[in-house]
Design a protein around this motif. Structure first.
Motif, PDB file in Angstrom:
ATOM      1  N   LEU A 178       5.493   0.796  -0.099  1.00 33.75           N
ATOM      2  CA  LEU A 178       4.151   1.104   0.403  1.00 33.75           C
ATOM      3  C   LEU A 178       3.384   2.037  -0.537  1.00 33.75           C
ATOM      4  O   LEU A 178       2.193   1.853  -0.794  1.00 33.75           O
ATOM      5  CB  LEU A 178       4.259   1.714   1.812  1.00 33.75           C
ATOM      6  CG  LEU A 178       2.985   1.655   2.648  1.00 33.75           C
ATOM      7  CD1 LEU A 178       2.499   0.230   2.799  1.00 33.75           C
ATOM      8  CD2 LEU A 178       3.201   2.281   4.020  1.00 33.75           C
ATOM      9  N   ILE A 179       4.078   3.036  -1.085  1.00 32.04           N
ATOM     10  CA  ILE A 179       3.398   3.979  -1.992  1.00 32.04           C
ATOM     11  C   ILE A 179       2.933   3.250  -3.254  1.00 32.04           C
ATOM     12  O   ILE A 179       1.802   3.429  -3.710  1.00 32.04           O
ATOM     13  CB  ILE A 179       4.328   5.173  -2.328  1.00 32.04           C
ATOM     14  CG1 ILE A 179       4.498   6.057  -1.084  1.00 32.04           C
ATOM     15  CG2 ILE A 179       3.765   5.988  -3.487  1.00 32.04           C
ATOM     16  CD1 ILE A 179       5.555   7.140  -1.205  1.00 32.04           C
ATOM     17  N   SER A 200       7.653   4.363   3.565  1.00 35.56           N
ATOM     18  CA  SER A 200       7.303   3.578   2.371  1.00 35.56           C
ATOM     19  C   SER A 200       8.451   2.687   1.926  1.00 35.56           C
ATOM     20  O   SER A 200       8.261   1.534   1.569  1.00 35.56           O
ATOM     21  CB  SER A 200       6.909   4.514   1.222  1.00 35.56           C
ATOM     22  OG  SER A 200       6.838   3.789   0.004  1.00 35.56           O
TER      23      SER A 200
END
Length: 444
Positions: A48-49, A68
């Protein structure tokens, strides 16, 4: 690094990793480099990051989306045909031992504004709401012809030479209407546009058989399988294979400049002032930009959702094909959805992609017919990337360049490119007559 290699491979995208694995198994001395510090090139998976950094320029995704590292978002999302060429390559190289696959829940097609399950056998054709009662009977006859067709047994050809008869002529013999032809050509045979209608029918019949045989293989709702944790696992598995056979890997190598001798033949690759000599180079288009041409671009949307795609029987993983004719377009649109059931998102989250060959410069407008089928989305990212193909003559410069990934949500076109490159590099045809049951143990 100042050594001599048979082949230097640049870029760790899926195509390059499959080739470096195959060539290493063949006993060639392979050096594999990538300018990035991660595997996968264009076909990597992002957490996700990383996704936020790429599309939003920040590294702080909202907390409500969950952890993440529970996300593995494929940048080139594609499903794998259970009996298709990629599975044969996986078995041929024994890479199956590094991967765990799970069947994909559903395969659907868009027709007249609605989403329908793709009928793949004569029995399913009789149940499908895609066709009226008389059309069902005609379609069933055609499906039985395809199921019984055997290239080596003329008795099953019904007097037709499918290397000469076009798909259009074959279909006309069964009197099928345009709607039926649409889902057969695009959702079963997986053609990307309508050119196939004027080409010999053998290829389409073979593709339909592949679909039906793949569907029967796992008794799931689709002919597709997909690795747990996403496709980022695939390049790494082939990289491991290459390493087992003595291949050398170097990530984070800046510049990677390909060197040529006075005859224009490749002679090595320079990075950070050191040159590795080689006889051949294999790479993706980004490493030799002056030997490729732009042939199109792919528009896509990446969506994070909290529900499955509506009207797909709550499938946690699914493909929906929107044939070009249904949308008044020149090329098909594809929906792809995966979720926590394949470990690519946290529990309760779904990742959906809408992709197509771009025909305008407005992805938001162009992808709307696909996005409208998704229902509410938590987050959406738009992306457009150029597609390149090589224009060089490999027999003159010994450079073997892969074609960019297309908009399709399945791997058949990707693997055909790899197999063609393999034959050009080695002068051999890869033998893919393998025992397909070898991969079934890994499905759960």
């Amino acid at each position: 690094m100042d050594e001599e290699y048979d082949v230097i491979v640049l870029g760790t995208g899926l195509k390059e990793c499959i080739l470096s694995g195959l060539l290493s198994v063949d006993g060639l001395k392979v050096l594999h480099m990538d300018r990035n510090d991660y595997y996968g090139g264009e076909s990597t998976s992002l957490n996700l990051i990383q996704l936020w950094k790429k599309f939003r320029g920040s590294d702080k995704p909202p907390a409500h989306l969950g952890s993440s590292r529970d996300y593995n978002v494929d940048m080139i999302p594609k499903f794998i045909m259970a009996n298709g060429a990629l599975v044969r390559v996986l078995i041929h190289t024994d890479v199956t031992k590094y991967l765990y696959f799970k069947a994909v829940d559903g395969s659907f097609v868009y027709n007249k504004g609605k989403v329908h399950k793709v009928p793949a056998t004569d029995m399913e054709a009789l149940k499908s709401p895609l066709m009226g009662i008389f059309e069902k009977r005609r379609a069933r006859k055609f499906f039985i012809y395809v199921q019984d067709f055997n290239e080596n047994d003329p008795k099953t050809h019904e007097g037709m030479d499918l290397t000469r008869v076009t798909t259009r002529e074959l279909i006309a013999k069964y009197g099928l209407d345009d709607n039926t032809v649409d889902f057969i050509g695009h959702a079963l045979a997986l053609h990307r546009d309508d050119r196939y209608l004027n080409e010999p029918a053998l290829e389409t019949v073979k593709r339909m058989k592949l679909y039906a045989e793949s569907l029967a293989r796992f008794q799931g709702g689709s002919p597709y399988i997909y690795p747990l944790y996403g496709l980022g696992e695939l390049p790494q598995a082939f990289a491991r294979l290459s390493a087992v056979y003595g291949g050398t890997y170097m990530l984070n190598k800046p510049e990677c400049k390909v060197e040529f001798d006075e005859e224009g033949k490749v002679c090595g690759v320079t990075s950070e002032g050191e040159t590795a000599k080689c006889k051949k180079v294999v790479c993706d288009p980004s490493y030799l930009p002056n030997k490729v041409r732009k042939v199109g671009k792919v528009a896509r949307a990446i969506c994070i959702m909290s529900h499955p795609i509506p009207n797909t029987n709550d499938s946690h993983s699914v493909q929906v094909i929107l044939p070009q004719k249904q949308l008044g377009r020149r090329s098909d649109m594809y929906l792809f959805c995966s979720s926590y059931s394949h470990n690519v998102a946290p529990k309760g989250k779904f990742i959906a992609f809408v992709s197509t060959e771009a025909e305008t410069d407005q992805p938001e407008v162009e992808l709307k017919p696909g996005l409208d089928l998704l229902g509410p989305v938590d987050e959406i990212f738009y992306d457009v990337y150029d597609r390149y193909e090589p224009v060089n003559e490999p027999s003159l410069d010994n450079c073997f360049i892969s074609t960019s990934y297309d908009a399709t949500t399945h791997f058949e076109s990707t693997v055909i490119d790899v197999l063609n490159m393999y034959s050009m590099i080695t002068g051999k045809v890869l033998d893919l007559n393998v025992d397909l049951s070898a991969a079934s143990a890994a499905e759960e």
